[in-house]
Scaffold this active site. Structure first.
Site, PDB file in Angstrom:
ATOM      1  CG  ASP A  77      34.615  79.382 -66.839  1.00  0.00           C
ATOM      2  OD1 ASP A  77      33.905  80.054 -67.613  1.00  0.00           O
ATOM      3  OD2 ASP A  77      35.486  78.588 -67.235  1.00  0.00           O
ATOM      4  CG  HIS A 165      47.784  76.298 -71.182  1.00  0.00           C
ATOM      5  ND1 HIS A 165      47.655  75.270 -72.082  1.00  0.00           N
ATOM      6  CD2 HIS A 165      47.765  77.437 -71.922  1.00  0.00           C
ATOM      7  CE1 HIS A 165      47.541  75.768 -73.308  1.00  0.00           C
ATOM      8  NE2 HIS A 165      47.596  77.091 -73.228  1.00  0.00           N
ATOM      9  CG  HIS A 167      46.887  81.117 -67.329  1.00  0.00           C
ATOM     10  ND1 HIS A 167      47.647  80.047 -66.925  1.00  0.00           N
ATOM     11  CD2 HIS A 167      46.331  81.608 -66.186  1.00  0.00           C
ATOM     12  CE1 HIS A 167      47.553  79.893 -65.620  1.00  0.00           C
ATOM     13  NE2 HIS A 167      46.756  80.832 -65.134  1.00  0.00           N
ATOM     14  CD  GLU A 183      52.534 102.194 -59.076  1.00  0.00           C
ATOM     15  OE1 GLU A 183      52.244 102.412 -60.275  1.00  0.00           O
ATOM     16  OE2 GLU A 183      53.248 101.249 -58.712  1.00  0.00           O
TER      17      GLU A 183
HETATM   18  P1  H2U Z   1      45.456  81.467 -62.134  1.00  0.00           P
HETATM   19  O1  H2U Z   1      46.263  80.296 -62.539  1.00  0.00           O
HETATM   20  O2  H2U Z   1      46.328  82.739 -62.029  1.00  0.00           O
HETATM   21  O3  H2U Z   1      44.652  81.185 -60.908  1.00  0.00           O
HETATM   22  O4  H2U Z   1      44.428  81.773 -63.317  1.00  0.00           O
HETATM   23  C1  H2U Z   1      43.572  80.801 -63.838  1.00  0.00           C
HETATM   24  C2  H2U Z   1      42.150  81.327 -63.839  1.00  0.00           C
HETATM   25  O5  H2U Z   1      41.361  80.519 -64.680  1.00  0.00           O
HETATM   26  C3  H2U Z   1      41.500  81.301 -62.466  1.00  0.00           C
HETATM   27  O6  H2U Z   1      41.167  82.620 -62.086  1.00  0.00           O
HETATM   28  C4  H2U Z   1      40.052  80.413 -64.160  1.00  0.00           C
HETATM   29  C5  H2U Z   1      40.232  80.447 -62.666  1.00  0.00           C
HETATM   30  O7  H2U Z   1      39.113  81.024 -62.033  1.00  0.00           O
HETATM   31  N1  H2U Z   1      39.435  79.203 -64.685  1.00  0.00           N
HETATM   32  C6  H2U Z   1      38.301  79.297 -65.467  1.00  0.00           C
HETATM   33  O8  H2U Z   1      37.787  80.392 -65.689  1.00  0.00           O
HETATM   34  N2  H2U Z   1      37.761  78.155 -66.010  1.00  0.00           N
HETATM   35  C7  H2U Z   1      38.229  76.899 -65.782  1.00  0.00           C
HETATM   36  O9  H2U Z   1      37.740  75.948 -66.349  1.00  0.00           O
HETATM   37  C8  H2U Z   1      39.342  76.709 -64.831  1.00  0.00           C
HETATM   38  C9  H2U Z   1      40.038  77.945 -64.342  1.00  0.00           C
HETATM   39 ZN    ZN Z   2      47.166  73.364 -71.546  1.00  0.00          ZN
END
Ligand code: H2U
Ligand code: ZN
Length: 351
Positions: A77, A165, A167, A183
């Site tokens: 998002d 969480h 991911h 590389e």
């Molecule tokens: P990181 O924890 O590595 O930042 O990854 C989480 C990603 O999730 C982050 O890039 C996205 C953030 O932009 N995100 C969404 O797309 N939607 C949400 O509701 C919260 C976080």
């Molecule tokens: Zn969660």
């Protein structure tokens, strides 16, 4: 091996990016009165109603996640790359240069369980994630304007993860990012000069010596590279030459899941903490060329050095000169190799 070099300050060459690093084995004993890090507090909650990645919950943009049961992929998002960016070029005297960079960013939730980490997932569960990674590489790579697909995981608050969480992320871009480009060029030149693959030849040397190998199964090897920068940096390499995750056979995909499981358990057992790291895959570009020189692999970069709270800093000499490390890659490999194969939280009597 390496005669007198091993115990004194020396440089090691990284042929993948064609850069040198400084190794200072005698510096491990220096006193530390500097910054200490906060450990992530493990959560016991399998579901967190406030987590924007848990199944069924609302994300920041108002969408609701489905009630997913294994993995879930969505468009980021807050994407760092957008598909509609123009590919315009700007150049003033060769000194002020810019170019448009279209791309796509996705988030992959690797488990519906809020409390898990990859280290605590079963091999079949990790295998499902391997399949999703391959699928994402194939799907995004097949788009005309995408020439490189970077899959990575930032684990732990120390590495900038915005949420506990489990991911990971995919950033797919029009141009080939710096590390992948370096590389790629080194592998292409090596292939041209030696008529063989750089990482196939490197892995053969490592398998012969065994000094830096942490784990091996039928299809994958996990090792601390000879030129590692981060204290417990590792690489995961397929033992057969292949350029990307989409070339894995079913047995190989399971073997990759097994290697990742083994490595991440060893990592957590090292300091009995959920070890923070950044990891990601380097795969061949998706620019329509064959790239026979490319040998795909994963890099793991954990920042911790001495304990769960003392990290390696890449400052002073590292920023201005070359990266430097305080323990030898061989001693790091030995410690990781000696870790129990069961996660400390899952061991009998574990916390
Ligand atoms: P990181 O924890 O590595 O930042 O990854 C989480 C990603 O999730 C982050 O890039 C996205 C953030 O932009 N995100 C969404 O797309 N939607 C949400 O509701 C919260 C976080
Ligand atoms: Zn969660």
């Amino acid at each position: 091996m390496m005669n007198g070099l091993q115990q004194s300050s020396h440089r090691r060459y990284n042929p993948l990016i064609r850069e040198w690093i400084l190794v200072s084995p005698h510096r491990t004993q220096r006193p530390w009165q500097g910054q200490t890090e906060k450990q992530d507090t493990p959560t016991a909650r399998t579901f967190d109603p406030d987590c924007y990645l848990c199944p069924g919950n609302r994300r920041a943009n108002g969408d609701h996640n489905p009630a997913y049961g294994s993995t879930f992929v969505f468009d980021n998002d807050f994407a760092a790359l957008r598909p509609d960016a123009p590919v315009d070029e700007f150049d003033e005297g060769g000194l002020l240069r810019a170019s448009g960079e279209p791309g796509l960013c996705r988030v992959i939730c690797v488990s519906p369980r809020h409390d898990l980490t990859i280290s605590r997932m079963s091999v079949p569960e990790i295998r499902q994630v391997v399949d999703v990674w391959g699928q994402q590489y194939r799907d995004l790579g097949s788009l005309d304007f995408i020439n490189s697909v970077q899959i990575f995981e930032n684990r732990g608050a120390m590495m900038g993860a915005s949420n506990p969480h489990p991911h990971c992320q995919v950033w797919a871009s029009h141009s080939i990012p710096n590390e992948t480009a370096k590389e790629g060029a080194a592998q292409a030149d090596y292939c041209h000069d030696h008529h063989s693959c750089l990482l196939c030849d490197y892995l053969a040397l490592e398998e012969k010596s065994g000094e830096r190998i942490i784990y091996r199964n039928d299809h994958f090897a996990v090792l601390v590279p000879f030129w590692a920068i981060w204290p417990f940096e590792t690489m995961v390499l397929p033992r057969r030459h292949m350029g990307a995750l989409d070339e894995l056979t079913s047995d190989e995909a399971t073997a990759l899941a097994d290697a990742i499981s083994h490595l991440t358990i060893a990592y957590d057992n090292l300091f009995e903490t959920s070890l923070p790291y950044s990891m990601g895959f380097h795969q061949k570009p998706t620019d329509g060329q064959d790239h026979p020189e490319w040998h795909f692999h994963a890099h793991y970069y954990p920042p911790l050095l001495r304990s769960a709270t003392i990290r390696k800093f890449m400052v002073g000499f590292e920023m201005l000169g070359s990266p430097q490390r305080d323990i030898t890659p061989e001693s790091a490999a030995q410690r990781l190799r000696d870790m129990p194969a069961i996660h400390y939280l899952d061991a009998p009597g574990g916390r």
